[in-house]
Design a protein around this motif. Structure first.
Motif, short mmCIF file in Angstrom:
data_model
loop_
_atom_site.label_atom_id
_atom_site.label_comp_id
_atom_site.label_asym_id
_atom_site.label_seq_id
_atom_site.Cartn_x
_atom_site.Cartn_y
_atom_site.Cartn_z
N GLU A 113 -4.35 1.07 -20.22
CA GLU A 113 -3.75 0.26 -19.18
C GLU A 113 -4.11 0.81 -17.81
OE1 GLU A 113 0.49 -1.85 -17.94
OE2 GLU A 113 0.45 -0.32 -19.52
N ILE A 114 -4.52 -0.08 -16.89
CA ILE A 114 -4.93 0.33 -15.55
C ILE A 114 -3.69 0.40 -14.65
CG2 ILE A 114 -6.39 -0.22 -13.57
CD1 ILE A 114 -7.88 0.52 -16.16
N GLY A 146 -23.23 -4.33 -14.39
CA GLY A 146 -22.05 -3.50 -14.47
C GLY A 146 -20.80 -4.07 -13.84
N ILE A 147 -20.88 -5.30 -13.31
CA ILE A 147 -19.75 -5.93 -12.64
C ILE A 147 -19.39 -7.23 -13.35
CG2 ILE A 147 -18.82 -6.81 -10.48
CD1 ILE A 147 -19.54 -3.92 -10.26
N PHE A 148 -18.10 -7.42 -13.65
CA PHE A 148 -17.60 -8.68 -14.21
C PHE A 148 -16.97 -9.48 -13.08
CE2 PHE A 148 -13.92 -11.07 -15.85
CZ PHE A 148 -14.58 -11.93 -16.71
N TYR A 149 -17.32 -10.77 -13.01
CA TYR A 149 -16.86 -11.66 -11.94
C TYR A 149 -16.05 -12.80 -12.55
CZ TYR A 149 -20.61 -9.39 -9.29
OH TYR A 149 -21.45 -8.47 -8.68
N SER A 179 -5.02 -19.22 -3.42
CA SER A 179 -6.10 -18.83 -2.51
C SER A 179 -7.36 -18.71 -3.35
CB SER A 179 -5.78 -17.50 -1.83
OG SER A 179 -5.65 -16.46 -2.78
N ARG A 180 -8.44 -19.21 -2.83
CA ARG A 180 -9.66 -19.32 -3.62
C ARG A 180 -10.58 -18.15 -3.32
NH1 ARG A 180 -10.86 -25.88 -3.27
NH2 ARG A 180 -9.00 -26.48 -4.44
N TYR A 181 -10.97 -17.46 -4.39
CA TYR A 181 -11.85 -16.32 -4.23
C TYR A 181 -12.49 -15.98 -5.57
CZ TYR A 181 -7.95 -13.62 -6.20
OH TYR A 181 -6.94 -13.16 -7.00
N VAL A 182 -13.45 -15.08 -5.53
CA VAL A 182 -14.06 -14.51 -6.73
C VAL A 182 -13.61 -13.06 -6.81
CG1 VAL A 182 -16.21 -13.88 -7.89
CG2 VAL A 182 -16.06 -16.05 -6.64
N VAL A 183 -13.15 -12.64 -7.97
CA VAL A 183 -12.78 -11.24 -8.14
C VAL A 183 -13.90 -10.54 -8.91
CG1 VAL A 183 -11.50 -11.60 -10.30
CG2 VAL A 183 -10.97 -9.63 -8.84
N ALA A 184 -14.25 -9.33 -8.46
CA ALA A 184 -15.27 -8.53 -9.11
C ALA A 184 -14.61 -7.28 -9.68
CB ALA A 184 -16.36 -8.14 -8.12
N PHE A 185 -14.85 -6.99 -10.95
CA PHE A 185 -14.28 -5.82 -11.61
C PHE A 185 -15.40 -4.90 -12.04
CE2 PHE A 185 -12.74 -3.54 -15.39
CZ PHE A 185 -11.63 -2.92 -14.85
N ASP A 186 -15.40 -3.67 -11.51
CA ASP A 186 -16.42 -2.68 -11.83
C ASP A 186 -16.09 -2.06 -13.19
OD1 ASP A 186 -17.93 -0.21 -11.99
OD2 ASP A 186 -18.35 -0.48 -9.85
N HIS A 243 -13.45 0.85 -12.85
CA HIS A 243 -12.22 0.09 -13.11
C HIS A 243 -11.52 -0.31 -11.81
CE1 HIS A 243 -11.85 2.18 -17.33
NE2 HIS A 243 -12.93 1.40 -17.20
N VAL A 244 -12.32 -0.65 -10.80
CA VAL A 244 -11.80 -1.05 -9.49
C VAL A 244 -12.09 -2.54 -9.27
CG1 VAL A 244 -12.04 -0.74 -7.00
CG2 VAL A 244 -12.05 1.24 -8.51
#
Length: 206
Positions: A64-65, A91-94, A101-108, A112-113
């Protein structure tokens, strides 16, 4: 897993990708909740963090993060989407979030950021699609009405500047030769775009 008091599991959003540093495959899971107080009154979900878990293939375990998902204001509805809302690259999941609110989230996958990437200004973002195009993460504009309107594709560019990632969008337009309403489903290969027409047909534009 740890859930907020008086809550029940609502929905999950998952992504899979490679941790390029550890050379391992990982799965990230964002778990949302529906919350009520002790007499049954609904509590807005924004009052609680969504839980985030990461599964590592090599160790075969979930972690768990700490802090959970950091961007509460943009969590999606619990319903399922038929369009492609996520992509993976280097290496990044989008993932696309377009509730409030409209955006793209990027998960390293390595650190794990999470990173928040705002949508580009302009464009139609109803039924937008996230995919890859020309070796870049690409955001396709939403539903378009006729052949007079091209398909807008926004390519995401990344650069490292002093250890911090910065993202920017560049706009490209693809002429659309078909008439009638359609929704871009994503990119196939060799500059081929797949779309679904209002009659339920799939079309391939080279």
């Amino acid at each position: 897993s740890i859930s907020p008091v008086y809550s029940r599991h609502s929905c999950d959003y998952c992504g899979v990708g490679e941790d390029l540093v550890a050379n391992d495959i990982k799965v990230v899971l964002i778990r949302n909740y529906v919350c009520h107080d002790d007499i049954g009154n609904y509590i807005p979900s924004s009052a609680f963090h969504s839980s985030v878990f990461v599964y590592t293939l090599r160790s075969n375990c979930w972690t768990e993060i700490a802090g959970g998902y950091p961007y509460q204001e943009g969590r999606n509805y619990s319903g399922y989407h038929t369009l492609n809302r996520h992509a993976y690259s280097e290496g990044i999941f989008y993932r696309v979030f377009d509730n409030y609110s409209r955006y793209v989230v990027a998960f390293d996958m390595g650190s794990h950021v999470f990173h928040k990437i705002d949508y580009p200004s302009g464009g139609s973002w109803y039924n937008c699609t996230l995919s890859t195009y020309r070796d870049s993460i690409a955001l396709f504009n939403g539903e378009f009405a006729d052949c007079l309107r091209p398909v807008d594709v926004w390519l995401l560019r990344r650069k490292n500047d002093g250890g911090e990632r910065e993202w920017g969008w560049s706009r490209h337009s693809i002429p659309w030769p078909f008439s009638g309403r359609a929704v871009v489903m994503g990119y196939w290969k060799d500059d081929q775009v797949i779309a679904e027409t209002s009659s339920g047909q799939l079309v391939l534009l080279d």
